[in-house]
Motif scaffolding. Structure first.
Motif, PDB file in Angstrom:
ATOM      1  N   SER A  69       0.667  -1.197   0.154  1.00 15.90           N
ATOM      2  CA  SER A  69      -0.059  -0.057  -0.255  1.00 15.90           C
ATOM      3  C   SER A  69       0.762   1.259   0.134  1.00 15.90           C
ATOM      4  O   SER A  69       2.295   1.736   0.104  1.00 15.90           O
ATOM      5  N   ASP A  70       0.127   2.688  -0.126  1.00 14.72           N
ATOM      6  CA  ASP A  70       0.939   3.666  -0.173  1.00 14.72           C
ATOM      7  C   ASP A  70       2.057   3.977   1.256  1.00 14.72           C
ATOM      8  O   ASP A  70       2.889   4.144   1.050  1.00 14.72           O
ATOM      9  N   LYS A  71       1.106   3.553   2.431  1.00 13.68           N
ATOM     10  CA  LYS A  71       1.889   3.717   3.343  1.00 13.68           C
ATOM     11  C   LYS A  71       3.370   2.524   3.688  1.00 13.68           C
ATOM     12  O   LYS A  71       3.848   3.254   3.994  1.00 13.68           O
ATOM     13  N   GLY A  72       3.004   1.324   3.282  1.00 15.93           N
ATOM     14  CA  GLY A  72       3.522   0.693   3.012  1.00 15.93           C
ATOM     15  C   GLY A  72       4.765   0.671   2.951  1.00 15.93           C
ATOM     16  O   GLY A  72       6.547   0.737   2.880  1.00 15.93           O
ATOM     17  N   ARG A  73       4.751   0.819   1.508  1.00 12.27           N
ATOM     18  CA  ARG A  73       5.725   1.531   0.476  1.00 12.27           C
ATOM     19  C   ARG A  73       6.947   2.946   1.486  1.00 12.27           C
ATOM     20  O   ARG A  73       7.572   3.216   1.106  1.00 12.27           O
ATOM     21  N   ALA A  74       6.328   4.016   2.212  1.00 14.07           N
ATOM     22  CA  ALA A  74       6.604   4.754   2.458  1.00 14.07           C
ATOM     23  C   ALA A  74       7.531   5.112   3.302  1.00 14.07           C
ATOM     24  O   ALA A  74       8.337   5.093   3.795  1.00 14.07           O
ATOM     25  N   LEU A  75       6.876   3.604   4.263  1.00 15.84           N
ATOM     26  CA  LEU A  75       7.522   3.220   5.637  1.00 15.84           C
ATOM     27  C   LEU A  75       9.115   1.833   4.637  1.00 15.84           C
ATOM     28  O   LEU A  75       9.523   2.172   5.634  1.00 15.84           O
ATOM     29  N   ALA A  76       8.947   1.708   3.563  1.00 17.01           N
ATOM     30  CA  ALA A  76       9.796   0.840   3.490  1.00 17.01           C
ATOM     31  C   ALA A  76      10.797   1.653   2.266  1.00 17.01           C
ATOM     32  O   ALA A  76      12.106   1.383   3.231  1.00 17.01           O
ATOM     33  N   GLU A  77      10.674   3.269   2.163  1.00 17.55           N
ATOM     34  CA  GLU A  77      11.480   3.995   2.399  1.00 17.55           C
ATOM     35  C   GLU A  77      11.793   4.966   3.718  1.00 17.55           C
ATOM     36  O   GLU A  77      13.674   5.003   3.570  1.00 17.55           O
ATOM     37  N   ASN A  78      11.625   5.135   4.485  1.00 15.53           N
ATOM     38  CA  ASN A  78      11.393   5.525   5.546  1.00 15.53           C
ATOM     39  C   ASN A  78      10.820   5.807   6.505  1.00 15.53           C
ATOM     40  O   ASN A  78       9.613   5.576   6.989  1.00 15.53           O
ATOM     41  N   PRO A  79      11.993   4.875   7.264  1.00 18.60           N
ATOM     42  CA  PRO A  79      10.609   4.137   8.323  1.00 18.60           C
ATOM     43  C   PRO A  79      10.145   4.629   9.788  1.00 18.60           C
ATOM     44  O   PRO A  79      10.618   4.602  10.621  1.00 18.60           O
ATOM     45  N   GLN A  80       9.742   5.479   9.473  1.00 18.38           N
ATOM     46  CA  GLN A  80       9.634   6.516  10.950  1.00 18.38           C
ATOM     47  C   GLN A  80       8.219   6.604  10.306  1.00 18.38           C
ATOM     48  O   GLN A  80       7.391   6.840   9.326  1.00 18.38           O
ATOM     49  N   ALA A  81       7.332   7.069  11.598  1.00 16.44           N
ATOM     50  CA  ALA A  81       5.914   7.508  11.033  1.00 16.44           C
ATOM     51  C   ALA A  81       5.276   8.459  12.987  1.00 16.44           C
ATOM     52  O   ALA A  81       6.463   8.065  13.939  1.00 16.44           O
ATOM     53  N   ALA A  82       4.642   9.014  13.093  1.00 12.86           N
ATOM     54  CA  ALA A  82       3.482   9.535  13.271  1.00 12.86           C
ATOM     55  C   ALA A  82       2.530   9.307  13.761  1.00 12.86           C
ATOM     56  O   ALA A  82       1.729   8.886  12.531  1.00 12.86           O
ATOM     57  N   PHE A  83       1.701   9.520  15.405  1.00  7.29           N
ATOM     58  CA  PHE A  83       0.293   9.421  15.094  1.00  7.29           C
ATOM     59  C   PHE A  83      -0.470   9.802  16.115  1.00  7.29           C
ATOM     60  O   PHE A  83       0.161   9.912  17.652  1.00  7.29           O
ATOM     61  N   VAL A  84      -1.754  10.370  15.949  1.00  6.92           N
ATOM     62  CA  VAL A  84      -2.580  10.485  17.204  1.00  6.92           C
ATOM     63  C   VAL A  84      -3.733   9.212  17.312  1.00  6.92           C
ATOM     64  O   VAL A  84      -4.354   8.972  16.329  1.00  6.92           O
ATOM     65  N   LEU A  85      -4.009   9.146  18.869  1.00  4.74           N
ATOM     66  CA  LEU A  85      -5.196   8.797  18.720  1.00  4.74           C
ATOM     67  C   LEU A  85      -6.234   9.586  19.737  1.00  4.74           C
ATOM     68  O   LEU A  85      -5.470  10.144  20.480  1.00  4.74           O
ATOM     69  N   HIS A  86      -7.548  10.021  18.928  1.00  2.00           N
ATOM     70  CA  HIS A  86      -8.101  11.266  19.332  1.00  2.00           C
ATOM     71  C   HIS A  86      -9.314  10.212  20.324  1.00  2.00           C
ATOM     72  O   HIS A  86     -10.676   9.946  19.287  1.00  2.00           O
ATOM     73  N   TRP A  87     -10.028  10.900  21.487  1.00  2.00           N
ATOM     74  CA  TRP A  87     -10.844  10.753  21.861  1.00  2.00           C
ATOM     75  C   TRP A  87     -11.615  11.695  22.296  1.00  2.00           C
ATOM     76  O   TRP A  87     -12.155  12.365  23.373  1.00  2.00           O
ATOM     77  N   LYS A  88     -13.055  11.769  21.480  1.00  2.00           N
ATOM     78  CA  LYS A  88     -14.070  13.474  21.485  1.00  2.00           C
ATOM     79  C   LYS A  88     -14.516  12.922  23.001  1.00  2.00           C
ATOM     80  O   LYS A  88     -15.196  13.885  23.720  1.00  2.00           O
ATOM     81  N   THR A  89     -15.014  11.544  23.242  1.00  2.00           N
ATOM     82  CA  THR A  89     -15.673  11.526  24.386  1.00  2.00           C
ATOM     83  C   THR A  89     -14.958  11.670  25.937  1.00  2.00           C
ATOM     84  O   THR A  89     -15.405  12.199  26.652  1.00  2.00           O
ATOM     85  N   LEU A  90     -13.846  11.465  25.443  1.00  2.00           N
ATOM     86  CA  LEU A  90     -12.932  11.232  26.413  1.00  2.00           C
ATOM     87  C   LEU A  90     -12.503  13.035  26.820  1.00  2.00           C
ATOM     88  O   LEU A  90     -11.715  13.710  27.246  1.00  2.00           O
ATOM     89  N   ARG A  91     -11.941  13.987  25.744  1.00  2.00           N
ATOM     90  CA  ARG A  91     -11.522  14.835  25.632  1.00  2.00           C
ATOM     91  C   ARG A  91      -9.879  14.453  25.225  1.00  2.00           C
ATOM     92  O   ARG A  91      -9.302  16.016  26.398  1.00  2.00           O
TER      93      ARG A  91
END
Length: 201
Positions: A69-91
């Motif tokens: 996939s696009d993300k798999g190919r990107a990770l093969a080229e540049n094995p770094q990532a960031a993410f956010v988990l966001h919960w509206k109910t808990l704010r």
């Protein structure tokens, strides 16, 4: 020294993350484990999409996807990532940045086997991120693969897990008048101790 207390208290950021996710599992109506995952290709061009976080282990955050996939190919080229988990109910939200490594074959096999049959067939049928002529073409492939594999499709060679090994984990909680609470756990490598800092909102 860890300056945190209340919902931020703890000596291990993975345990705090698991506790927050457990709370969100009760309050969020859909997919409390959905993360906005950001990657960048070799040219540094970023991309972001929603995926499902499948495990918070003692040293990594784990998700699974198509390696082609696009993300798999990107990770093969540049094995770094960031993410956010966001919960509206808990704010609340959790932000993670780090290096990425492939999950083991054994773990990928075990998780794939735990998925619903339709999802396992879908992993074979979808050339993820590639152009698709029509939905009818996709459904025809699904039928063909159902006939080929029956109820025991093996894990495709192009599908498996990734482990995000964080250099920083930030815990954020909404505050009145935008005076939010933020604590960042950071370290230079997995061999270094965590440093915890309160951040300005």
């Amino acid at each position: 020294m860890n300056p945190t207390d209340g919902i931020f208290a703890g000596e291990n950021p993975y345990e705090i993350a698991r506790a927050w996710l457990a709370e969100a599992t009760i309050t969020e109506p859909n997919d409390p484990n959905a993360i906005a995952l950001a990657t960048a290709d070799s040219a540094g061009l970023p991309d972001v999409r929603m995926v499902l976080l499948k495990a918070i282990e003692d040293d990594a955050f784990v998700f699974y996807t198509n390696h082609d996939s696009d993300k798999g190919r990107a990770l093969a080229e540049n094995p770094q990532a960031a993410f956010v988990l966001h919960w509206k109910t808990l704010r609340r939200q959790i932000r993670v940045r780090g290096h990425v490594a492939p999950e083991t074959e054994t773990a990928s096999d075990a998780y794939f086997a735990s998925r619903a049959l339709e999802s396992r067939i879908g992993a074979w049928a979808s050339d993820q991120s590639r152009p698709l002529e029509s939905r009818a073409v996709l459904m025809q492939r699904v039928e063909q693969l159902n006939a080929r594999f029956g109820d025991a499709p093996p894990r495709p060679p192009h599908w498996g897990g990734y482990r995000i090994i964080p250099q920083s984990i930030e815990f954020w909680a909404d505050g009145a008048h935008r005076l939010h609470d933020r604590f960042r756990w950071s370290r230079e490598s997995a061999l270094n101790p965590w440093v915890v800092q309160r951040l300005y909102p």
